[in-house]
Scaffold this active site. Structure first.
Site, PDB file in Angstrom:
ATOM      1  N   ASP A 308       0.878  -1.202  -0.021  1.00 44.09           N
ATOM      2  CA  ASP A 308      -0.121   0.011  -0.009  1.00 44.09           C
ATOM      3  C   ASP A 308       1.048   1.270   0.024  1.00 44.09           C
ATOM      4  OD1 ASP A 308      -2.756   1.257   0.572  1.00 44.09           O
ATOM      5  OD2 ASP A 308      -1.788   1.855   2.195  1.00 44.09           O
ATOM      6  N   GLU A 342       1.712  -0.359  -4.862  1.00 45.72           N
ATOM      7  CA  GLU A 342       0.667   0.499  -5.119  1.00 45.72           C
ATOM      8  C   GLU A 342       1.390   1.904  -5.325  1.00 45.72           C
ATOM      9  OE1 GLU A 342      -3.475   2.667  -3.565  1.00 45.72           O
ATOM     10  OE2 GLU A 342      -1.783   2.555  -2.295  1.00 45.72           O
TER      11      GLU A 342
END
Length: 612
Positions: A308, A342
């Site tokens: 993330d 990401e």
């Protein structure tokens, strides 16, 4: 071999492909016998948030906490709170997921979260998993550590991989600043608030001898003892030891510079939405996170990490962390541990994405460029040259096109909304049949082009929610009014009932695509050769060339609302073609030229047979 016998052999091969029992001389098997031996591009990934997937154990709905939703975080009627989904629910739905053709699970973060955070009147819960307090254990709302082990073991027993969503950039919002309790804390830069002065350049000297965070040695960071250079951080008494491992409770390991604007310096040093931003330049932090996530590999034998907020961490951290994870996995017998970050660039700029493979040395990133191109062309009105431009950018990734085949591709996700939402937004007067065709076509591009297709749970059941919470619908029967009012694609059902229907037209369409991808090595490993793209909606054609056999699989897509009849280039050696999907002519019109006929918002997949 006579021409007749060659045709019989070709027919038999075609039948094996259609039946999913491919066994071609010179072709690699569709799937490696051991799931550990499969490459990243061999997978079809199914992504889900456990809280929104299935609830098999109502006893853990409140996470063992007592009180109302402001304490437990549980309110199944509110899209911003826990709904009760858990790991046991995921385990009992593995048949459903595998039936779709998925070979790998990407599971949203399972770590223990701060149940509720936010100012009064603006509270919400950590149901999504990105507000971590304890990085070492499973959130009790989702189950136990043993439940996670049972999930991984059950998936592996089926030959499925498990990718875990992890967070390093930030923790839950625990650290407060004395200067702005109860109100926003604007970002304070390193120039205006240097590490060696308290409260600005004219303030008292602190952290004597600290040479800046670009000198990443133990000796240098040992001099950074006072974290009150920009703000005066403190931890509320009730949360002094809430984070695990214990070192994460020390404000010295955070930047403490206030809220990020997501621009310039603050993108790396600011608090992401108020969350505590970890000082990833600190050698102790690098070492600490290597220990944390290395232990998850050791304990559970997982197969990959989705990282993330990758772009908000300094490159040097990834340059140390990724090799450490790959080495830890290798020691566990996991040769093809898939790491992808990401880098949320909604404009789909390949240069932004590729930078993180070249500078940060990430093996792969989520392919936001692919998603943008498909939204622009299939849920939009741009020409198919937009898709070609995306493919042209593959050369920019570290490793070029070989690396691009490892990029997870997607058309929907939990942050930026579902493809159906954008299709309806772009074509508000379109009938439901047209929207269904557009959703199928978007997924067909994902399954037939380079990269690793990622299906976001609910897409196969026609979910059509928008960004953030609106696109995080429950797969089990929902009690959220907004979700249940959503008009689903391809069905008259609503999310009020469980959404695990294998007869849904999208589920069936995606399952067919997965079978096709499994049967054809060219669709997984093949080089991409652009055959046609135009400045308006209509034809887009790409040949995927199997590196082992040279076999050519032509994919022709029509993004327009009028039929396409065109000649496209193919290898001049091919004398026959067979249909893998749609209608394909039996032979080229002339050596090197093949006629394609594609209905509006449809696609065909044609495979070469005999060579001249």
């Amino acid at each position: 071999m006579t021409p007749f016998s060659r045709r019989l052999a070709l027919l038999a091969t075609t039948m094996m492909i259609a039946a999913g029992t491919l066994s071609l001389v010179g072709f690699p098997p569709a799937r490696a016998a051991d799931y550990r031996d499969r490459l990243a591009e061999d997978e079809v990934v199914y992504f889900l948030l456990p809280d929104r997937f299935d609830n098999a154990d109502t006893a853990n709905d409140t996470g063992g906490l007592g009180g109302d939703r402001s304490v437990t975080g549980y309110d199944p009627t509110d899209s911003g709170y826990y709904h009760g989904g858990d790991l046991k629910g995921l385990i009992r739905r593995l048949d459903y997921i595998q039936g779709l053709g998925a070979t790998a699970l990407w599971v949203g973060p399972v770590f223990k979260n701060k149940a509720v955070q936010g100012a009064p009147g603006h509270q919400s819960a950590g149901y999504h998993g990105y507000w971590i307090t304890d990085f070492t254990h499973v959130d009790p709302h989702l189950g136990t550590d043993d439940d996670f082990k049972a999930l991984v073991d059950a998936a592996h027993a089926r030959g499925m991989k498990v990718y875990l969503d992890i967070v390093i950039n930030h923790t839950a919002d625990v650290i407060q600043y004395k200067e702005c309790v109860g109100k926003p804390c604007p970002y304070r830069s390193k120039a205006d608030y240097p590490y060696t002065r308290k409260g600005g350049p004219a303030g008292p000297a602190i952290n004597a001898g600290f040479q800046g965070d670009d000198v990443r040695t133990e000796e240098n960071f040992a001099r950074l003892t006072d974290p009150a250079y920009a703000y005066t951080p403190f931890v509320p008494e009730a949360e002094r030891h809430v984070k695990a491992p214990e070192w994460l409770n020390d404000p010295r390991y955070y930047h403490n510079r206030g809220k990020s604007t997501f621009k310039g310096e603050s993108s790396l040093y600011g608090d992401f939405g108020g969350l505590d931003d970890v000082m990833t330049e600190h050698p102790a932090v690098v070492r600490g996170f290597i220990d944390i996530y290395g232990a998850w590999i050791d304990r559970y034998g997982i197969d990959g990490y989705r990282i993330d907020t990758t772009r908000h961490v300094n490159p040097e951290f990834w340059q140390a962390f990724v090799p450490a994870m790959l080495e830890r996995a290798k020691a566990k017998g996991i040769a093809h541990f898939h790491v992808f970050g990401e880098v949320a660039d909604t404009d789909g700029r390949v240069a932004i994405l590729a930078r993180h493979t070249r500078v940060d040395k990430l093996p792969a990133v989520l392919d936001f460029a692919f998603r943008r191109a498909v939204v622009d062309t299939v849920a939009g009105t741009k020409g198919t040259d937009r898709l070609a431009l995306m493919l042209d950018g593959d050369a920019l990734y570290e490793g070029g096109e070989d690396a691009a085949r490892q990029l997870p591709t997607f058309v929907s996700n939990h942050d930026h909304g579902r493809f159906a939402y954008f299709a309806r937004k772009a074509f508000p007067h379109a009938g439901e049949d047209e929207i269904l065709k557009r959703v199928i076509l978007a997924n067909a591009l994902m399954f037939t082009q380079r990269g690793v297709p990622v299906v976001y749970s609910g897409d196969e059941q026609g979910f059509s929610g928008g960004e953030d919470r609106a696109g995080r619908e429950d797969m089990f029967g929902s009690r959220v009014a907004a979700y249940n009012a959503e008009r689903l694609v391809g069905t008259t059902a609503t999310t009020a009932a469980p959404s695990f229907n294998p007869d849904h037209p999208l589920y069936k369409a995606l399952a067919e695509m997965a079978r096709l991808r499994e049967a054809e090595p060219a669709l997984r490993h093949g080089r991409s050769v652009l055959r046609y793209a135009g400045e308006k909606p209509g034809l887009f054609a790409v040949s995927r060339i199997d590196p082992a056999s040279g076999r050519e699989v032509l994919v022709a897509v029509n993004t327009g609302t009028q039929p396409v009849n065109a000649q496209v280039e193919v290898g001049s050696q091919w004398t026959t073609f067979t249909a893998l999907h749609g209608s394909c002519g039996p032979a080229p019109t002339a050596p090197g030229s093949y006629a394609v006929r594609v209905a509006p918002l449809d696609y065909v997949v044609c495979a070469s047979g005999e060579a001249s």
